[in-house]
Write a protein that holds these residues in place. Structure first.
Motif, PDB file in Angstrom:
ATOM      1  N   ILE A 137       0.866  -1.178   0.000  1.00  0.00           N
ATOM      2  CA  ILE A 137       0.000   0.000   0.000  1.00  0.00           C
ATOM      3  C   ILE A 137       0.906   1.232   0.000  1.00  0.00           C
ATOM      4  CG2 ILE A 137      -0.231   0.074   2.504  1.00  0.00           C
ATOM      5  CD1 ILE A 137      -3.156   0.910   2.046  1.00  0.00           C
ATOM      6  N   ASP A 138       0.575   2.205  -0.810  1.00  0.00           N
ATOM      7  CA  ASP A 138       1.451   3.369  -0.968  1.00  0.00           C
ATOM      8  C   ASP A 138       0.791   4.663  -0.523  1.00  0.00           C
ATOM      9  OD1 ASP A 138      -0.420   3.704  -2.894  1.00  0.00           O
ATOM     10  OD2 ASP A 138       0.973   3.955  -4.549  1.00  0.00           O
ATOM     11  N   GLY A 139      -0.167   4.568   0.359  1.00  0.00           N
ATOM     12  CA  GLY A 139      -0.852   5.765   0.813  1.00  0.00           C
ATOM     13  C   GLY A 139      -2.229   5.903   0.202  1.00  0.00           C
ATOM     14  N   THR A 140      -2.534   5.087  -0.785  1.00  0.00           N
ATOM     15  CA  THR A 140      -3.832   5.116  -1.428  1.00  0.00           C
ATOM     16  C   THR A 140      -4.680   3.990  -0.863  1.00  0.00           C
ATOM     17  OG1 THR A 140      -2.847   5.944  -3.449  1.00  0.00           O
ATOM     18  CG2 THR A 140      -5.023   4.983  -3.635  1.00  0.00           C
ATOM     19  N   HIS A 141      -5.852   4.310  -0.398  1.00  0.00           N
ATOM     20  CA  HIS A 141      -6.764   3.279   0.099  1.00  0.00           C
ATOM     21  C   HIS A 141      -7.976   3.239  -0.810  1.00  0.00           C
ATOM     22  CE1 HIS A 141      -8.910   0.638   2.740  1.00  0.00           C
ATOM     23  NE2 HIS A 141      -9.908   1.483   2.795  1.00  0.00           N
ATOM     24  N   ILE A 142      -8.247   2.072  -1.353  1.00  0.00           N
ATOM     25  CA  ILE A 142      -9.391   1.896  -2.231  1.00  0.00           C
ATOM     26  C   ILE A 142     -10.414   1.045  -1.487  1.00  0.00           C
ATOM     27  CG2 ILE A 142     -10.203   0.987  -4.422  1.00  0.00           C
ATOM     28  CD1 ILE A 142      -7.298   1.417  -5.425  1.00  0.00           C
ATOM     29  N   PRO A 143     -11.562   1.621  -1.124  1.00  0.00           N
ATOM     30  CA  PRO A 143     -12.559   0.842  -0.399  1.00  0.00           C
ATOM     31  C   PRO A 143     -13.089  -0.307  -1.254  1.00  0.00           C
ATOM     32  CG  PRO A 143     -13.218   3.154  -0.558  1.00  0.00           C
ATOM     33  CD  PRO A 143     -11.971   2.975  -1.358  1.00  0.00           C
ATOM     34  N   CYS A 144     -13.246  -1.435  -0.649  1.00  0.00           N
ATOM     35  CA  CYS A 144     -13.740  -2.618  -1.355  1.00  0.00           C
ATOM     36  C   CYS A 144     -14.777  -3.291  -0.469  1.00  0.00           C
ATOM     37  CB  CYS A 144     -12.565  -3.547  -1.640  1.00  0.00           C
ATOM     38  SG  CYS A 144     -13.038  -5.075  -2.440  1.00  0.00           S
ATOM     39  N   HIS A 145     -15.934  -3.560  -1.004  1.00  0.00           N
ATOM     40  CA  HIS A 145     -17.015  -4.186  -0.239  1.00  0.00           C
ATOM     41  C   HIS A 145     -17.540  -5.395  -1.004  1.00  0.00           C
ATOM     42  CE1 HIS A 145     -16.991  -0.620   2.263  1.00  0.00           C
ATOM     43  NE2 HIS A 145     -17.008   0.089   1.148  1.00  0.00           N
ATOM     44  N   PRO A 146     -16.749  -6.477  -1.061  1.00  0.00           N
ATOM     45  CA  PRO A 146     -17.215  -7.654  -1.806  1.00  0.00           C
ATOM     46  C   PRO A 146     -18.285  -8.416  -1.027  1.00  0.00           C
ATOM     47  CG  PRO A 146     -15.153  -8.139  -0.736  1.00  0.00           C
ATOM     48  CD  PRO A 146     -15.436  -6.681  -0.489  1.00  0.00           C
ATOM     49  N   PHE A 147     -19.006  -9.236  -1.752  1.00  0.00           N
ATOM     50  CA  PHE A 147     -19.952 -10.123  -1.091  1.00  0.00           C
ATOM     51  C   PHE A 147     -19.184 -11.108  -0.224  1.00  0.00           C
ATOM     52  CE2 PHE A 147     -22.352  -8.913  -4.945  1.00  0.00           C
ATOM     53  CZ  PHE A 147     -23.438  -8.329  -4.317  1.00  0.00           C
ATOM     54  N   ARG A 148     -19.825 -11.649   0.786  1.00  0.00           N
ATOM     55  CA  ARG A 148     -19.169 -12.565   1.732  1.00  0.00           C
ATOM     56  C   ARG A 148     -18.481 -13.723   1.007  1.00  0.00           C
ATOM     57  NH1 ARG A 148     -19.276 -12.709   6.843  1.00  0.00           N
ATOM     58  NH2 ARG A 148     -21.132 -11.436   7.053  1.00  0.00           N
ATOM     59  N   GLU A 149     -19.109 -14.274  -0.007  1.00  0.00           N
ATOM     60  CA  GLU A 149     -18.512 -15.413  -0.713  1.00  0.00           C
ATOM     61  C   GLU A 149     -17.301 -15.026  -1.563  1.00  0.00           C
ATOM     62  OE1 GLU A 149     -22.112 -13.984  -3.046  1.00  0.00           O
ATOM     63  OE2 GLU A 149     -21.772 -14.585  -0.983  1.00  0.00           O
ATOM     64  N   ASP A 150     -17.101 -13.712  -1.794  1.00  0.00           N
ATOM     65  CA  ASP A 150     -15.952 -13.241  -2.580  1.00  0.00           C
ATOM     66  C   ASP A 150     -14.841 -12.657  -1.727  1.00  0.00           C
ATOM     67  OD1 ASP A 150     -17.257 -13.976  -4.915  1.00  0.00           O
ATOM     68  OD2 ASP A 150     -18.224 -12.015  -5.109  1.00  0.00           O
ATOM     69  N   HIS A 151     -14.948 -12.723  -0.400  1.00  0.00           N
ATOM     70  CA  HIS A 151     -13.934 -12.124   0.484  1.00  0.00           C
ATOM     71  C   HIS A 151     -12.551 -12.698   0.223  1.00  0.00           C
ATOM     72  CE1 HIS A 151     -16.239  -9.996   3.925  1.00  0.00           C
ATOM     73  NE2 HIS A 151     -16.759  -9.719   2.755  1.00  0.00           N
ATOM     74  N   HIS A 152     -12.449 -14.002  -0.028  1.00  0.00           N
ATOM     75  CA  HIS A 152     -11.140 -14.612  -0.221  1.00  0.00           C
ATOM     76  C   HIS A 152     -10.423 -14.030  -1.443  1.00  0.00           C
ATOM     77  CE1 HIS A 152     -13.718 -16.875  -2.943  1.00  0.00           C
ATOM     78  NE2 HIS A 152     -12.633 -17.192  -3.604  1.00  0.00           N
ATOM     79  N   ALA A 153     -11.162 -13.679  -2.474  1.00  0.00           N
ATOM     80  CA  ALA A 153     -10.550 -13.147  -3.692  1.00  0.00           C
ATOM     81  C   ALA A 153     -10.168 -11.676  -3.559  1.00  0.00           C
ATOM     82  CB  ALA A 153     -11.507 -13.320  -4.865  1.00  0.00           C
ATOM     83  N   ALA A 154     -10.762 -10.962  -2.606  1.00  0.00           N
ATOM     84  CA  ALA A 154     -10.527  -9.527  -2.479  1.00  0.00           C
ATOM     85  C   ALA A 154      -9.544  -9.172  -1.381  1.00  0.00           C
ATOM     86  CB  ALA A 154     -11.851  -8.813  -2.237  1.00  0.00           C
ATOM     87  N   ARG A 155      -8.983 -10.152  -0.711  1.00  0.00           N
ATOM     88  CA  ARG A 155      -8.055  -9.807   0.359  1.00  0.00           C
ATOM     89  C   ARG A 155      -6.680  -9.485  -0.214  1.00  0.00           C
ATOM     90  NH1 ARG A 155      -6.092 -15.405   1.670  1.00  0.00           N
ATOM     91  NH2 ARG A 155      -4.003 -14.784   2.224  1.00  0.00           N
ATOM     92  N   ASP A 156      -5.903  -8.708   0.508  1.00  0.00           N
ATOM     93  CA  ASP A 156      -4.588  -8.229   0.100  1.00  0.00           C
ATOM     94  C   ASP A 156      -4.712  -7.280  -1.064  1.00  0.00           C
ATOM     95  OD1 ASP A 156      -3.484  -9.778   2.071  1.00  0.00           O
ATOM     96  OD2 ASP A 156      -2.972 -11.393   0.713  1.00  0.00           O
TER      97      ASP A 156
END
Length: 90
Positions: A71-90
């Protein structure tokens, strides 16, 4: 920017999910290719200090303390569905 899903954008702009996805991919490719990427994106060095927005925020600092380049100072909010949490981490 809005954090909406393709389905919500399709409803909002009265377009199919396929059309929204196709144009999102085109924009993503345009921003990740030269000349835009090479002009505006500067990755941090390994010895770059963490930005104050991360160090001073309890939400980020303990988790990104040793994550060089994650992360370089930019935060991008992400709100995936519960079943997609594994793909949206990191």
């Amino acid at each position: 920017v809005t954090g909406l899903s393709i389905r919500h954008l399709g409803e909002r702009f009265q377009r199919s999910n396929e059309t929204i996805s196709k144009y999102f991919k085109r924009i993503l490719f345009a921003f990740s290719s030269p000349p835009i990427y090479t002009t505006y994106v500067r990755l941090p060095d390994a010895d770059s200090p963490l930005p104050p927005q991360i160090v001073q925020n309890r939400k980020f600092f303990p988790f990104f303390a040793n994550a060089i380049g994650a992360i370089d100072g930019t935060h991008i909010p992400c709100h995936p569905f519960r079943e997609d949490h594994h793909a949206a981490r990191d």
